[in-house]
Design a protein around this motif. Sequence first.
Motif, mmCIF file in Angstrom:
data_model
loop_
_atom_site.group_PDB
_atom_site.id
_atom_site.type_symbol
_atom_site.label_atom_id
_atom_site.label_comp_id
_atom_site.label_asym_id
_atom_site.label_seq_id
_atom_site.Cartn_x
_atom_site.Cartn_y
_atom_site.Cartn_z
ATOM 1 N N SER A 1 0.831 -1.205 0.000
ATOM 2 C CA SER A 1 0.000 0.000 0.000
ATOM 3 C C SER A 1 0.863 1.252 0.000
ATOM 4 O O SER A 1 0.545 2.248 -0.681
ATOM 5 C CB SER A 1 -0.934 0.007 1.206
ATOM 6 O OG SER A 1 -1.820 -1.102 1.166
ATOM 7 N N ILE A 2 1.968 1.221 0.762
ATOM 8 C CA ILE A 2 2.889 2.368 0.779
ATOM 9 C C ILE A 2 3.505 2.573 -0.604
ATOM 10 O O ILE A 2 3.601 3.705 -1.106
ATOM 11 C CB ILE A 2 3.980 2.155 1.840
ATOM 12 C CG1 ILE A 2 3.365 2.184 3.245
ATOM 13 C CG2 ILE A 2 5.076 3.210 1.714
ATOM 14 C CD1 ILE A 2 4.344 1.815 4.346
ATOM 15 N N PHE B 1 0.878 3.984 -2.862
ATOM 16 C CA PHE B 1 0.640 5.402 -2.529
ATOM 17 C C PHE B 1 1.754 6.281 -3.099
ATOM 18 O O PHE B 1 1.489 7.340 -3.688
ATOM 19 C CB PHE B 1 0.555 5.568 -1.012
ATOM 20 C CG PHE B 1 0.503 7.000 -0.573
ATOM 21 C CD1 PHE B 1 -0.672 7.731 -0.683
ATOM 22 C CD2 PHE B 1 1.636 7.616 -0.042
ATOM 23 C CE1 PHE B 1 -0.719 9.065 -0.284
ATOM 24 C CE2 PHE B 1 1.595 8.934 0.361
ATOM 25 C CZ PHE B 1 0.419 9.666 0.241
ATOM 26 N N GLY C 1 1.351 6.704 -6.750
ATOM 27 C CA GLY C 1 0.348 7.711 -7.061
ATOM 28 C C GLY C 1 0.886 9.123 -6.905
ATOM 29 O O GLY C 1 0.673 9.983 -7.770
ATOM 30 N N VAL C 2 1.621 9.359 -5.816
ATOM 31 C CA VAL C 2 2.176 10.684 -5.582
ATOM 32 C C VAL C 2 3.204 11.034 -6.658
ATOM 33 O O VAL C 2 3.189 12.146 -7.219
ATOM 34 C CB VAL C 2 2.816 10.758 -4.182
ATOM 35 C CG1 VAL C 2 3.571 12.075 -3.995
ATOM 36 C CG2 VAL C 2 1.756 10.605 -3.104
#
Length: 514
Positions: free
Chosen positions: A30-31, A34, A37-38
């Motif tokens: 998940s990290i 994320f 995405g960033v």
Amino acid sequence: MSSNPEKVSWLDRPLFPALPFFTYEVIIFSIILFLAGVSRLYDLGARVMSHDESLHVYYSWLFSEGFGYQHTPTTHGPLQFHLLSLIFMLFGDNDFTARLPHAIASILTVLMVWKWRRYLGQVGALITAGLLLLSPFMLYYGRYARNEAFVALLGLLTLYSILRYLETGKNRHLLLLTAVTSLHFATKETAFIYTAQAMLFLAYCIIKHVAQSPWQKAGFRNVFVLVLALGILLLSLAFGVNIFSNIQSSVKDNFATSPQIPGSMIQAAGSTQNISSTATLVILACIAFLVAIVLLVIGYGWKNLQHERSFDMLIILGTFVLPLLTAFPVKALGWNPLDYSFTWPGWNLQALWSQGPFRTAVILLLLAIVSIVIGLLWDWKRWLKNAVLFWGIFIFLYSSIFSNWSGLATGTVGSLGYWLVQQGVNRGSQPWYYYLLVQIPLYEYLPALGLILAFFFGIRHRAPASANLIDSSDDRLMNNNPIIAPLFPLLAWWALSSLVAYSIAGEKMPWLTV
């Protein structure tokens, strides 16, 4: 507390029970997702538009404003223009939204690795996702209005569908392969290379299996092996001549500007290129392969072949790509596949035959008939379902949602025809080792080192075809016949064949490193 361990009071139960999906693996992935995405979305519209981006964005904007879109092979497939046009209509047109579909595709590529845990294992999947996150090329072209972000996602889906169908034999994975292949052909002409890589690997799977299986006519087996070996030898010689010619051409280009090199030496280097000999070797190899296929069908048996899952995918890919190869025979016959000019001469066959589009249409029709016959003989119900899916996507996009029917001609014939010409142009004038010694060592050295280690340990320790560490469910069994997906051979083949294919290609550009 109750003395009976099986009877636990509600007061003794944890207020926040551990969630089954709340694991270290999920947290780390998940990290990574994320951060993907960033890194893909942050300040996406800040960089100035490049030349290629401006073309893609401008024609997509015209499409979104109701001015229509007409496919041209110069800017590759129509999928990108349709997605950009849709984004513009939904969220407006600006530099951020112009790169938004590509950023989303790049994020989805990282997310897709989660499905690969069954093959790569937990640690392997996390490492792969991390490398995709940090990859300079994946990051740069994940924020760039070009087709590469879509190709990367479609590539992962292609490999996954191949492995899953080999493993399970379920029709949904065959349909996934069909849909992804059609979308790839509507994205970029790299689909021809991907399809060739897949078909060669599937042919290897069939050959390996039938060589170890009983034949209906045992006498055909040895002849099949000999003819097949002859075809492989001829094709290898053709590639060898091509590679040698590319090296000599690179040497000639490097020395052409040197005053110390006499013109006769440059001419001698250029004379080593023998295109006609390469074409002859390829034609002879194709003849040998056709004879081998006939021997296989007769000797091994058509019914037996129909139970081979790799043969199923070969039929699907082969019958759908065959009409798209029309530019090859048209060009080999000395005609121009990019000739679209047509004047109706009346019902005069000789005058009709003199028209380039008419000759091309005849070749296309013949290849389409061959494809249909083979598909219907294989399994008419399954083939028709896949054909509707493949050509439905293809026609929908290349016709610009049924508003530009000429796009079907530029899509089926013009795409390959145009880029066959461009390979001879050799835009960029990059040397044959451009990817091997320049792009990969400078930018993608981490996965390159991982590849070397993977080959070392995989071959030394005889790695199993597939680890199958995750989700080893009952769908791996079909008709009580467990099949292990050939993970290590497929990925090894894909890595090496990609490097060879793009190194041989005349046009070498940085984005193709993706």
